[in-house]
Design an enzyme around this catalytic site. Sequence first.
Site, mmCIF file in Angstrom:
data_model
loop_
_atom_site.group_PDB
_atom_site.id
_atom_site.type_symbol
_atom_site.label_atom_id
_atom_site.label_comp_id
_atom_site.label_asym_id
_atom_site.label_seq_id
_atom_site.Cartn_x
_atom_site.Cartn_y
_atom_site.Cartn_z
ATOM 1 N N ARG A 1 -3.622 -10.411 4.721
ATOM 2 C CA ARG A 1 -4.017 -10.418 3.306
ATOM 3 C C ARG A 1 -2.890 -9.792 2.493
ATOM 4 O O ARG A 1 -2.581 -8.602 2.640
ATOM 5 C CB ARG A 1 -5.324 -9.618 3.138
ATOM 6 C CG ARG A 1 -5.877 -9.571 1.729
ATOM 7 C CD ARG A 1 -7.183 -8.780 1.697
ATOM 8 N NE ARG A 1 -7.745 -8.711 0.355
ATOM 9 C CZ ARG A 1 -7.435 -7.769 -0.531
ATOM 10 N NH1 ARG A 1 -6.572 -6.806 -0.221
ATOM 11 N NH2 ARG A 1 -7.990 -7.779 -1.736
ATOM 12 N N LYS B 1 0.816 -1.221 0.000
ATOM 13 C CA LYS B 1 0.000 0.000 0.000
ATOM 14 C C LYS B 1 0.844 1.264 0.000
ATOM 15 O O LYS B 1 2.053 1.258 0.241
ATOM 16 C CB LYS B 1 -0.987 -0.040 1.161
ATOM 17 C CG LYS B 1 -2.104 -1.055 0.901
ATOM 18 C CD LYS B 1 -3.360 -0.787 1.674
ATOM 19 C CE LYS B 1 -4.489 -1.697 1.172
ATOM 20 N NZ LYS B 1 -5.702 -1.591 1.976
#
Length: 349
Positions: A324, A289
């Site tokens: 995840r 991210k």
Amino acid sequence: MHLRPVQFVDTPIGHADGSVARIAGGLQWFAAYEVIEGRTRRTIPVADVAKLGDRATHLHAVITAPRAALQLGERTLRFDQPVVAGILNVTPDSFSDGGKHVEDPAAAAAAGIDMAAAGATLIDVGGESTRPGAAAVWEGDEIARLVPVVERLARAGAIVSVDTRKAAVMEATLAAGAHIVNDVAALLWDDRALDVVAKSGCPVVLMHSPDPKKGGHGDGGYANVLTDVFDWLETRIAAVVAGGVERSRIMVDPGIGFGKTLAENLALLNSLAIFHGLGCPIMLGASRKRLIGALSNEAPVDQRLAGSLALALKGAEAGVQILRVHDVAETVQAVKIWRGLRDQSLIGG
């Protein structure tokens, strides 16, 4: 009042009875709580939590209670140690791997099977990008992308979660063999979504975002991002339970990168253990991210492996149950090493 487990200890051996507690039946033990009340924070020993009243006693019981395993067909998903969920996008525009598996369900399913072989406990399949500014996908196109992949993965014996906000997509993919719905909008984007999940009886991941109806990337306007996200998820869990979903089948995700600044994301990551107070397994999705680039000289998406591993291990240290990630083999190896270290420390070695 909110309680955040702090002062983690390597082992309960040598500590007086009641002086340390175990997080959610997992591998982590802690000796104290940070007590958050409005703008005040203080630290108390675990043994003194009952002195704080009913709310604290309830939170302590929830934080320390083991999370029940989920029976998903012939497979069992356990939450007593961190497991890896592999991200499999069948989209043209996802921020990290968009376009890699578009219009080739056989290749996409093969990639998912490879993730399972590399140690992923479940495969999280998505057919619509949720990056900021991404265009919405018509549900028919999303179904067409997902169903052939889900069918192949389910036949191969994988646990499959489907990353979608749309009720029709949930119905189609559950019928194709998916086991779990993972909704970045916490069943708020589609008015039928809650009913679909409740009637199917499937487990669901509820993710926090400040404005699920508009895509989840708005300005959060948080007074305190940590307690605001906790309270939002607590309220949402209650609503979903009232809508017919068993609490034991709910997982939560604090929504790293969704409507949060860098500082707010870091505050959440540094305090992940507070979310055990929700009484549900926690999913952490921080892989590749933007915050990793922001902290590492604007490293591009394909050069964020080391940062992703650091965040995954941060989650494991906080007792997060599901990590995840995009890079399955590397994360599985990192978690195995972490687990080996934990096993040795727990026996006092």
